[in-house]
Design an enzyme around this catalytic site. Sequence first.
Site, PDB file in Angstrom:
ATOM      1  N   ASN A 273      -8.856  -0.651  -0.401  1.00 16.90           N
ATOM      2  CA  ASN A 273      -8.045  -0.566  -2.011  1.00 16.90           C
ATOM      3  C   ASN A 273      -9.199   0.210  -3.558  1.00 16.90           C
ATOM      4  O   ASN A 273      -8.503   0.443  -3.902  1.00 16.90           O
ATOM      5  CB  ASN A 273      -8.553  -1.899  -2.269  1.00 16.90           C
TER       6      ASN A 273
ATOM      7  N   GLY B 116       3.532  -0.664   4.122  1.00 16.38           N
ATOM      8  CA  GLY B 116       2.580  -1.655   3.126  1.00 16.38           C
ATOM      9  C   GLY B 116       2.730  -3.328   3.510  1.00 16.38           C
ATOM     10  O   GLY B 116       4.005  -3.542   3.784  1.00 16.38           O
TER      11      GLY B 116
ATOM     12  N   SER C 260       1.446  -1.455   0.197  1.00 18.99           N
ATOM     13  CA  SER C 260      -0.524   0.051  -0.083  1.00 18.99           C
ATOM     14  C   SER C 260       0.631   1.758   0.254  1.00 18.99           C
ATOM     15  O   SER C 260       0.375   2.390   0.399  1.00 18.99           O
ATOM     16  CB  SER C 260      -0.992   0.362   1.503  1.00 18.99           C
TER      17      SER C 260
END
Length: 396
Positions: free
Chosen positions: A200, A339, A92
Amino acid sequence: MAATTPVDGRTSAGSRATADGDAPVSQDAAAAASGQNRPELQQAIQAFIDAGFLGIQARVRDANGEWVGTAGSSKLGQPAKPPANGRFWVGSVTKTFTATVVLQLVAEGKLGLDDPVATHLPEFGLDERITVRMLLQHTSGLFNYTGDFDPDGTWVLGIPATGDDWLANRFHAYQPEELVRVALSKPPRFEPGTDQSYTNTNYTLARLVIEQVTGRSFADELARRILRPLGLKNTVVPGNRTQLPGPHAHGYYRYQDATGEWKVVDVSRQNMSLLSGAGDMISTTKDLQTFFSALNSGRLLPAPLLAQMRTPHPKQSYGFGLFVQDLGPGCGTVYQHNGSPPHAYGALMYSSPDGRKTLTASLNYVDDATRSPAAKFPQALDTLIKAVFCDGQTAS
């Protein structure tokens, strides 16, 4: 965690590291060799290995210069340490890159933060109240296509992104439009703009908006605007490519087969199109350091837009593509985005407000369906962050 004990990988700042016979990354061997001795930082990254992670590569830049360190193993059962500037799946952290490109388009007048997303992507039939701003700040209310919670706390399945189901489908190729349609097949979580939920779907839509506005692919636009100007030669949007290029550490997944036998499989190869625009990039600690320092020092965005990017929503302290974190007295505020791809890798990206002090890192480990390594992660992370940003303070 797997039964195999990670190799104790205490290294000095000057160590040269290789993986799978790849040549050492010479620029980092030289940087490490010329860097200062920082035992507190080496001890802080070693804590991740002591907690059960397989390997870590870390990079710190501050008033004392640049420090590069590694610990643990690049590959299960082998003594080679993680490459000091090896490639890894950033997960991420991708969202910060995506948000930056969107805001550059806003700065150029090609896009408005309060534009309805439906204006740019009419094919999805989106709620016209959902704006570009809501995508970047996770306030759209859209369902997360990798699974989400109902308001009553019930988990609603999406595309498998963890566990044994993910393992069986980890090479499947997805189109971003396909991901969005999975999300839109489920009811929204809340009315647009009334709450915040990290999703997301928002950043896959942001990627599609970038492509619609510019007429170029996300990968091309990212390269044109950020990667080439900053010289980020080891950062890439891989598309359906599953192999980490060049030197890299390996990650693993541990599972129980039909006979009840425990097995460990190397999952370094994954198809990250599952997280298109939201978590699909490959990079290095050096490239992430260069990018995040440039962003926070004002080189990539006009000051008013950077200020908006770094203004957090009160619920999750998330601005546009980054978190705002107050470390407390004596430490101050940092901006960050970490992430975690589906399994076996983790990425860290932190910066002081002026971009002069940064921490970037990558973890590789043996993961499982319960995400068991996560239990000891917060304590080790807190210790490392404080060692970098709090003048050597450690977690209480």
